[in-house]
Design an enzyme around this catalytic site. Structure first.
Site, PDB file in Angstrom:
ATOM      1  N   LYS A 149      30.925  -3.123   7.596  1.00 38.17           N
ATOM      2  CA  LYS A 149      30.724  -4.253   8.505  1.00 38.17           C
ATOM      3  C   LYS A 149      31.985  -5.112   8.588  1.00 38.17           C
ATOM      4  CE  LYS A 149      26.962  -4.628  10.831  1.00 38.17           C
ATOM      5  NZ  LYS A 149      25.595  -4.782  10.427  1.00 38.17           N
ATOM      6  N   ARG A 178      17.401  -1.947   1.812  1.00 35.82           N
ATOM      7  CA  ARG A 178      16.978  -1.351   3.083  1.00 35.82           C
ATOM      8  C   ARG A 178      18.215  -0.942   3.873  1.00 35.82           C
ATOM      9  NH1 ARG A 178      16.560  -1.502   8.242  1.00 35.82           N
ATOM     10  NH2 ARG A 178      18.058  -3.206   8.288  1.00 35.82           N
ATOM     11  N   ASN A 221      18.665   3.670  13.267  1.00 39.65           N
ATOM     12  CA  ASN A 221      19.824   4.313  12.655  1.00 39.65           C
ATOM     13  C   ASN A 221      19.429   4.869  11.289  1.00 39.65           C
ATOM     14  OD1 ASN A 221      22.024   3.925  14.485  1.00 39.65           O
ATOM     15  ND2 ASN A 221      21.966   1.748  14.017  1.00 39.65           N
ATOM     16  N   GLU A 281      22.843  -8.776   4.923  1.00 36.02           N
ATOM     17  CA  GLU A 281      22.831  -7.446   5.537  1.00 36.02           C
ATOM     18  C   GLU A 281      21.916  -6.483   4.775  1.00 36.02           C
ATOM     19  OE1 GLU A 281      23.783  -4.869   8.525  1.00 36.02           O
ATOM     20  OE2 GLU A 281      24.572  -6.912   8.337  1.00 36.02           O
ATOM     21  N   ASP A 282      21.013  -5.847   5.488  1.00 38.95           N
ATOM     22  CA  ASP A 282      20.155  -4.781   4.957  1.00 38.95           C
ATOM     23  C   ASP A 282      19.328  -5.210   3.751  1.00 38.95           C
ATOM     24  OD1 ASP A 282      20.885  -3.171   6.991  1.00 38.95           O
ATOM     25  OD2 ASP A 282      22.096  -1.782   5.824  1.00 38.95           O
ATOM     26  N   ASP A 329      22.296 -10.300  10.203  1.00 36.03           N
ATOM     27  CA  ASP A 329      22.669  -9.464  11.341  1.00 36.03           C
ATOM     28  C   ASP A 329      21.542  -8.520  11.740  1.00 36.03           C
ATOM     29  OD1 ASP A 329      24.721  -8.611  13.258  1.00 36.03           O
ATOM     30  OD2 ASP A 329      24.675  -6.725  12.166  1.00 36.03           O
ATOM     31  N   ASP A 330      20.748  -8.054  10.776  1.00 39.00           N
ATOM     32  CA  ASP A 330      19.647  -7.146  11.102  1.00 39.00           C
ATOM     33  C   ASP A 330      18.615  -7.825  11.986  1.00 39.00           C
ATOM     34  OD1 ASP A 330      20.580  -4.992   9.326  1.00 39.00           O
ATOM     35  OD2 ASP A 330      20.089  -6.410   7.749  1.00 39.00           O
ATOM     36  N   TYR A 380      31.502   3.367  10.263  1.00 40.25           N
ATOM     37  CA  TYR A 380      30.190   2.706  10.234  1.00 40.25           C
ATOM     38  C   TYR A 380      29.123   3.691  10.695  1.00 40.25           C
ATOM     39  CZ  TYR A 380      27.091  -1.151   9.579  1.00 40.25           C
ATOM     40  OH  TYR A 380      26.087  -1.943   9.092  1.00 40.25           O
TER      41      TYR A 380
END
Length: 571
Positions: free
Chosen positions: A180, A162, A424, A251-252, A274-275, A109
């Site tokens: 993930k 993203r 990150n 996610e993203d 989660d973001d 990850y």
């Protein structure tokens, strides 16, 4: 083999379809044991002669796999090797990562997964998960039916727009759901046979990807507007129909889509982003631990953010909720939050781009004299000078914006500066931890989004806590599944944050007591979070009531361990 895994190596059998034998068994990563198939299994499953005669243990295989892993020179090569191992033998992959978690988590990850997403088409070897492209939208149900797993309990989905701080990676974003879900299994004990990574390929606006002759995604500009949301709704409704009790983790997704999608679907099925929510929970958990070690009161502190996107605003709202939980009126809590974006401090004298930013805007009347010129733009440095924050959080995705002047100014205005540059991957971090320690003269409490080695300063060692979502979402998933929760509530996320902070307190032998437990203990942390989440789900009325002991038993029963189980054909 560790005692923990030995206990999980029960006699429960895996029943393979009678039509599956020989090479078909070896090519199925969920069934393949390689050289560890017993003699009886080799006879029954048609494997005689397809494997070397010596029968090995999982221990033997893990040793060989680690030796192979160690021969690779670059982190990307190591990532490719581990992905290939996962596609060949899931149990061996998870056993290896389990045994070397601290070393391998950054490889599977963050930060290495960022480079893997950028080079996804170049390193692509074999399929994993599902790609649902916009031109195939009429076949969504059939695509879901094609998934290798039938009892899916956790889905991580992205549209690749993203990816970390790297932007639009198109179909290459699939590296994120794969990574993930690997952490769900190795950190949270979620059976990998029940997980499914999905990429919604709606095109890409990354010209470099479209022009790449190796690009595996749909070569088209991203669809937008109503077409986009209609496609997303088709997908969500198909998932609800096929797996009504599944956890669906977004996610993203880009800033413009992440919050609207969360608000639309969070009451329709068991879903979270989660973001926004996971990042908020892990940050608040780390922050609660940090203020305790500093012996200061969170409700008395001003907090400055660099980055007012969905992640930053999600963290801010969670901090406000934590202050309110500790007795501070919400209006007072909001006055302590200062959001800075590319245009400067967010205040109501300048219209916010998104509603979730407007809720966090400071009063222009309060800050109108903070600008160092005639414009209404107020810089990060000026906010630090005027607000005198004790907490500085970076979620901008832009490197080197926490300058020496900013760090020294902040340090001069507070007893214990708490500084979290969380962006990150590593190349995007707002400031290097070594610089924080140096410029704060060793006073700062530091946590980062990616792993960093300890910092040596003036003869003292300063371990750097990794404020990574992997401390939260695996335990969240375990708690949701074990408790049979049908929704994810704000209370469950706060319970996870508090449980994380308490886990940090219970680490007397850790290198830096009061911040985060070592990654090597993350499975224990996940079970503690799972219990807190499950109990809160019951209190919030989204899970059946049980005793605490029944819930603990269910968590233990749900927790999957990477060990081989006997395989035989269905009769």
């Amino acid at each position: 083999m560790t005692e923990e895994i030995n206990k999980a190596a029960t006699t429960l059998e895996i029943l393979a379809p009678s039509s599956l034998s020989g090479n078909a068994i070896l090519e199925n990563p969920l069934l393949n044991k390689g050289t560890a198939f017993s003699e009886a299994e080799r006879i029954e499953l048609g494997l005689l002669g397809l494997l070397p005669p010596h029968i090995e243990t999982l221990d033997d295989q893990a040793l060989r796999a680690y030796e192979a892993f160690s021969t690779f020179e670059t982190n990307l090569e190591k990532h490719v090797y581990l992905r290939a191992l996962q596609d060949n033998n899931e149990t061996l992959f998870y056993r290896l990562v389990h045994d070397y978690l601290t070393e391998m988590m950054p490889i599977i990850y963050t930060p290495v997964v960022g480079e893997a997403c950028q080079k996804f088409s170049e390193i692509y070897r074999r399929p994993r998960g599902l790609f649902i492209s916009y031109p195939e939208r009429q076949h969504i149900q059939a695509i879901l039916d094609n998934g290798i797993g039938k009892n899916i309990r956790v889905i991580v989905v992205t549209d690749g727009e993203r990816i970390l701080g790297l932007g639009d990676q198109g179909a290459g974003g699939m590296g994120i759901p794969i990574g993930k879900l690997s952490l769900y299994s190795v950190c949270g004990g979620i059976d990998p046979a029940t997980t499914l990574p999905i990429t919604l390929d709606v095109g890409t606006n990354n010209e470099e990807r479209i022009k790449d002759p190796l690009y595996v995604g749909w070569r088209h500009a991203r669809i937008e507007g109503e077409q986009y949301y209609e496609f997303l709704d088709q997908f969500v409704q198909a998932v609800k129909q096929k797996w009504p009790e599944v956890i669906l983790q977004f996610e993203d997704f880009a800033l413009t889509h992440a919050t609207p999608l969360l608000e639309k679907y969070r009451d329709q099925l068991c879903t979270f982003n989660d973001d926004i929510q996971g990042t908020a929970a892990v940050t608040v958990g780390t922050l609660l631990a940090a203020v305790k070690t500093a012996n200061i009161n969170l409700c008395e502190l001003n907090v400055v953010f660099l980055g007012a996107g969905s992640a930053g605003c999600g963290i801010a709202e969670q901090i406000i909720a934590a202050m309110v939980l500790q007795g501070l009126p919400e209006a007072d809590a909001r006055r302590k939050i200062f959001m800075v974006n590319s245009r400067g401090l967010v205040h109501d004298g300048v219209p916010a781009k998104f509603p979730f930013q407007q809720r966090l805007a400071q009063s222009h009347e309060r800050v109108k004299n903070w600008s160092d010129d005639d414009s209404q733009s107020i810089s990060l440095l000026e906010v630090v000078k005027q607000a005198r924050p004790a907490i500085l959080i970076g979620v901008s995705g832009q490197p080197r914006l926490f300058t020496e002047e900013i760090i020294r100014t902040m340090t001069a205005g507070t007893i214990v500066p708490i500084i979290f540059p969380l962006s990150n991957p590593t190349a995007r971090i707002e400031v290097e931890p070594a610089d924080i320690i140096k410029w704060s003269d060793g006073k700062a409490r530091v946590a980062t989004g990616s792993p960093f080695t300890p910092v040596s300063y003036n003869g003292q060692n300063y371990p750097i806590a990794q404020c990574n979502n992997s401390y939260i979402f695996p335990g969240m998933g375990l708690g949701i599944l074990a408790s049979k929760a049908n929704r994810v509530t704000d209370g469950m996320l706060m319970a996870a944050a508090i449980a994380l902070s308490e886990s940090a307190e219970n680490q007397p032998d850790s290198a830096e007591p009061g911040l985060l437990p070592p990654l090597s203990d993350i499975r224990k942390v996940s079970t503690s979070i799972a219990l807190a989440v499950g109990l809160q789900a019951q209190d919030d009325g989204v899970a059946p009531k049980t005793s605490i002991h029944e819930l603990q038993d269910k968590i233990a029963e749900t927790f999957w361990e990477p060990c081989y189980r006997p395989i035989k054909h269905q009769s």
